[in-house]
Motif scaffolding. Structure first.
Motif, short mmCIF file in Angstrom:
data_model
loop_
_atom_site.label_atom_id
_atom_site.label_comp_id
_atom_site.label_asym_id
_atom_site.label_seq_id
_atom_site.Cartn_x
_atom_site.Cartn_y
_atom_site.Cartn_z
N GLU A 12 0.86 -1.19 0.00
CA GLU A 12 0.00 0.00 0.00
C GLU A 12 0.89 1.24 0.00
OE1 GLU A 12 -4.31 -1.08 1.79
OE2 GLU A 12 -2.92 -0.06 3.14
N VAL A 13 0.62 2.18 -0.91
CA VAL A 13 1.41 3.38 -1.07
C VAL A 13 0.49 4.59 -0.97
CG1 VAL A 13 2.98 4.63 -2.60
CG2 VAL A 13 3.05 2.14 -2.53
N GLN A 14 0.96 5.60 -0.27
CA GLN A 14 0.24 6.87 -0.11
C GLN A 14 -1.12 6.67 0.55
OE1 GLN A 14 0.24 8.63 -4.07
NE2 GLN A 14 2.23 9.57 -3.70
N ILE A 15 -1.16 5.79 1.53
CA ILE A 15 -2.39 5.58 2.29
C ILE A 15 -2.06 5.71 3.77
CG2 ILE A 15 -4.12 3.88 3.00
CD1 ILE A 15 -4.13 2.80 0.19
N ASP A 16 -2.87 6.48 4.49
CA ASP A 16 -2.78 6.56 5.94
C ASP A 16 -3.96 5.77 6.49
OD1 ASP A 16 -0.49 8.22 6.00
OD2 ASP A 16 -1.74 9.93 5.51
N ARG A 17 -3.71 4.50 6.81
CA ARG A 17 -4.79 3.60 7.20
C ARG A 17 -4.90 3.55 8.72
NH1 ARG A 17 -7.64 -0.31 4.79
NH2 ARG A 17 -6.31 -0.38 2.93
N VAL A 18 -6.16 3.58 9.22
CA VAL A 18 -6.44 3.47 10.64
C VAL A 18 -7.35 2.27 10.85
CG1 VAL A 18 -7.41 4.59 12.68
CG2 VAL A 18 -6.21 5.97 10.95
N ILE A 19 -6.98 1.41 11.79
CA ILE A 19 -7.80 0.24 12.13
C ILE A 19 -8.12 0.31 13.62
CG2 ILE A 19 -7.86 -2.27 12.26
CD1 ILE A 19 -6.04 -2.35 9.85
N SER A 20 -9.39 0.22 13.94
CA SER A 20 -9.84 0.30 15.33
C SER A 20 -10.30 -1.06 15.81
CB SER A 20 -10.98 1.31 15.45
OG SER A 20 -12.14 0.82 14.82
N LYS A 21 -10.65 -1.15 17.09
CA LYS A 21 -11.12 -2.43 17.64
C LYS A 21 -12.48 -2.81 17.07
CE LYS A 21 -13.49 -0.71 21.79
NZ LYS A 21 -13.60 -0.87 23.25
N ASP A 22 -13.24 -1.82 16.57
CA ASP A 22 -14.56 -2.12 16.01
C ASP A 22 -14.47 -2.96 14.76
OD1 ASP A 22 -15.68 -0.62 18.03
OD2 ASP A 22 -15.70 1.23 16.85
N CYS A 23 -13.29 -3.00 14.14
CA CYS A 23 -13.12 -3.81 12.93
C CYS A 23 -13.06 -5.29 13.24
CB CYS A 23 -11.85 -3.39 12.20
SG CYS A 23 -11.89 -1.69 11.58
N GLY A 24 -12.83 -5.65 14.51
CA GLY A 24 -12.62 -7.05 14.83
C GLY A 24 -11.30 -7.52 14.27
N PRO A 25 -11.00 -8.82 14.36
CA PRO A 25 -9.73 -9.32 13.84
C PRO A 25 -9.64 -9.14 12.32
CG PRO A 25 -10.69 -10.87 15.38
CD PRO A 25 -11.75 -9.86 15.09
N VAL A 26 -8.55 -8.53 11.87
CA VAL A 26 -8.28 -8.35 10.45
C VAL A 26 -7.17 -9.31 10.07
CG1 VAL A 26 -7.53 -6.75 8.66
CG2 VAL A 26 -9.00 -5.93 10.53
N THR A 27 -7.38 -10.09 9.02
CA THR A 27 -6.42 -11.12 8.64
C THR A 27 -5.43 -10.60 7.61
OG1 THR A 27 -8.06 -12.85 9.08
CG2 THR A 27 -6.16 -13.45 7.72
N VAL A 28 -4.16 -10.80 7.88
CA VAL A 28 -3.09 -10.45 6.93
C VAL A 28 -2.74 -11.75 6.20
CG1 VAL A 28 -0.78 -9.51 6.63
CG2 VAL A 28 -2.27 -8.63 8.45
N VAL A 29 -3.08 -11.81 4.92
CA VAL A 29 -2.99 -13.07 4.19
C VAL A 29 -1.62 -13.28 3.54
CG1 VAL A 29 -5.48 -13.14 3.79
CG2 VAL A 29 -3.98 -12.00 2.11
N GLU A 30 -0.88 -12.20 3.35
CA GLU A 30 0.48 -12.28 2.80
C GLU A 30 1.23 -11.06 3.31
OE1 GLU A 30 0.53 -11.88 -1.43
OE2 GLU A 30 -0.98 -10.29 -1.44
N ASP A 31 2.52 -10.96 2.98
CA ASP A 31 3.29 -9.80 3.44
C ASP A 31 2.54 -8.51 3.14
OD1 ASP A 31 5.27 -11.49 4.23
OD2 ASP A 31 6.74 -10.90 2.72
N TYR A 32 2.38 -7.69 4.18
CA TYR A 32 1.67 -6.41 4.04
C TYR A 32 2.70 -5.30 4.17
CZ TYR A 32 -1.56 -2.59 5.12
OH TYR A 32 -2.26 -1.40 5.12
#
Length: 527
Positions: A12-32
């Motif tokens: 991911e390029v030029q993205i400021d991503r925010v993940i909160s607890k409301d998202c629940g578990p987020v799975t990383v399927v490959e190198d992020y």
């Protein structure tokens, strides 16, 4: 951007991503990969990683990882499948991820044999976080990576005793107050300390398996400061070298309650590690430190070797070393006082010209020795009595005024002699007393005695006990030297107590020849 992705992976390029607890578990399927942007994980957020996946930040473009967990709601980075060490690769903060901040994180079941968290970025903050069930070390610092803050962390249940692996320069931010496994160490990699640096006490031992060299590359002296209470454990090839190729210094000031300890990491016996070396461009100031199990390798077999450098040594303990302090060449002793040598028979070895620099309060075992290597005494000096005898290993040439204080004990090897006034005016003033005479005796066989040559000034031997001198008189005087002997005894000497040439002036009072010594004097004939 605040959203709740179901999965993450790829770049991911030029993205400021925010993940909160409301998202629940987020799975990383490959190198992020995060580049030219940021990833913020808020309190309670969870990322779960598929087998072999990793979070990679700042590898090619500037980026940041910002983790904002709390004790009540930590940010969790965990395995999406097996709950086993090394199930996923871990977090990698590369050189363009400077000033990333991880607070209140739990990183578990991650890592390779080298690390769970890679810090190759500068000024990374790690606070109140836990790394557990890692395959290898919890953290590895590389390149210009550094920790601006390291407080309140827990590194437990690791696959390596090395909880953190770091180059010498990366150790700066690893302060105490964190929790580790019982046998944990911080492993310091070999390399150079080229600028002023302070190593804090991390609360667990520092482990050095290779050589760390302290020396500046420019006009500024590189000084390494060690914090009180720090324990440095050395592998068989580990050593700390000061001032070998650049101007360097070591300042190790512990306290009575929290000394700085230099010790062996594996072989807890004399010679278990090489020792500390101070070279020609180096200075060391040691106070309330301890050296144990040193003297291995090829640098003189001593725990502390000073080769042409400068040393200040106070209130330091040497125990169970092959040898304690070895001083050679044009070294300087700025202080040497109140030190303790235990189970270290060869306590000190130094040139004759530095014996007078030994201070007061040093303590030795009953078999301890101060070895004096051959050479000149070119400046006015006093040899005081210490808790261990001086052992002369060869000829000492006195080219100035040398005073021997009462109670001094001198052992002399077969080639040893005290030679006065050969090339420069010199005097020997041996000032023993009835209660504390000065004693000379051979280590084996006989030794060559005291010889006053033609440039000797008026000298005195008072309350001196000589023994086991060789084929020449115990004291030999050339013309036109003046010598006064008062209460001088030669025991088991093979020739007379004193002999002189025509033109010498020798006065005697209470001179004795005992235990087989053939005569009191051997005056010249035909004068």
């Amino acid at each position: 951007m605040t959203e709740c992705p179901r999965t993450l992976g790829g770049a991911e390029v030029q993205i400021d991503r925010v993940i909160s607890k409301d998202c629940g578990p987020v799975t990383v399927v490959e190198d992020y990969r995060v580049d030219n942007g940021s990833l913020t994980l808020e309190a309670g957020a969870t990322l779960q990683f598929k087998d072999g996946a990793a979070l990679i930040v700042g590898a090619s473009e500037p980026a940041k990882l910002l983790v904002a967990g709390t004790p009540e709601e930590p940010v969790t980075l965990t395995s999406a499948s097996d709950k086993a060490a090394g199930a996923w690769r871990g977090v990698e903060l590369w050189d363009k991820a400077a000033r990333s901040h991880i607070k209140g994180a739990v990183i578990e079941f991650a890592g390779t044999e080298e690390r769970a968290l890679l810090v190759a970025a500068a000024e990374v903050a790690l606070e109140g976080s836990t790394i557990r069930e890692a395959r290898g070390p919890a953290i590895r610092i590389e390149g210009t990576g550094s920790l601006a803050t390291f407080t309140g962390n827990t590194l437990r249940k690791l696959g390596s005793k090395a909880a953190i692996v770091t180059p010498a320069a990366g150790l700066v931010g690893i302060t105490g107050g964190s929790r580790y496994d019982g046998e944990a160490v911080v492993q310091v990699l070999g390399g150079d300390v080229a600028q002023p640096t302070t190593w804090p006490n991390p609360g667990v031992p520092l482990r050095l398996n290779e050589e760390v060299r302290v020396g500046g590359t420019g006009p500024e002296r590189a000084v390494l400061n060690l914090s009180s209470g720090t324990e440095l454990r050395f592998g068989p090839e580990g050593r700390l070298s000061i001032g070998g190729s650049g101007d360097g210094g070591l300042v190790a000031r512990g306290s009575a309650d929290a000394p700085i300890t230099f010790t062996a990491g594996d072989r807890r016996q004399a010679g278990g590690w090489g020792g500390l070396q101070v070279w020609a461009r180096g200075e060391a100031e040691l106070e309330h430190t301890a050296f144990e199990f040193g003297g291995g390798g090829d640098q003189g077999n001593a725990a502390l070797v000073v080769e042409d450098g400068a040393l200040s040594l106070r209130e330091t303990t040497f125990r169970s070393n092959k040898a304690g302090v070895l001083v050679r060449g044009a070294a300087t002793l700025r202080a040497f006082a109140d030190n303790r040598f235990a189970a270290t028979r060869r306590a000190v070895e130094l040139p004759a010209n530095l014996v007078g620099a030994l201070g007061e309060g040093n303590a030795f075992d009953s078999d301890g020795r101060i070895l004096v290597t051959p050479g000149p005494v070119a400046a006015k000096a006093t040899w005081a009595a210490h808790g261990a005898p001086l052992e002369l290993t060869g000829e000492v040439q006195v080219a100035a005024e040398l005073t021997l204080e009462s109670g001094l004990r001198v052992l002399a090897g077969p080639e040893a002699a005290l030679v006065v006034g050969v090339d420069a005016p010199a005097a020997l003033l041996a000032q023993g007393t009835a209660d504390a005479p000065i004693e000379f005796r051979a280590t084996a066989g006989v030794w060559k005695g005291i010889k006053l040559h033609g440039k000797s000034l008026a000298s005195t031997l008072q309350h001196v006990l000589l023994s086991q001198t060789g084929a020449e008189p115990g004291v030999w005087v050339e013309a036109p030297v003046e010598l006064r002997l008062d209460n001088v005894t030669c025991s088991q000497c093979k020739a007379a107590v004193v002999g002189w040439q025509c033109g010498a002036s020798v006065s005697q009072s209470a001179v004795l020849a005992t235990d087989g010594t053939p005569a009191i004097d051997a005056p010249p004939q035909g004068c």
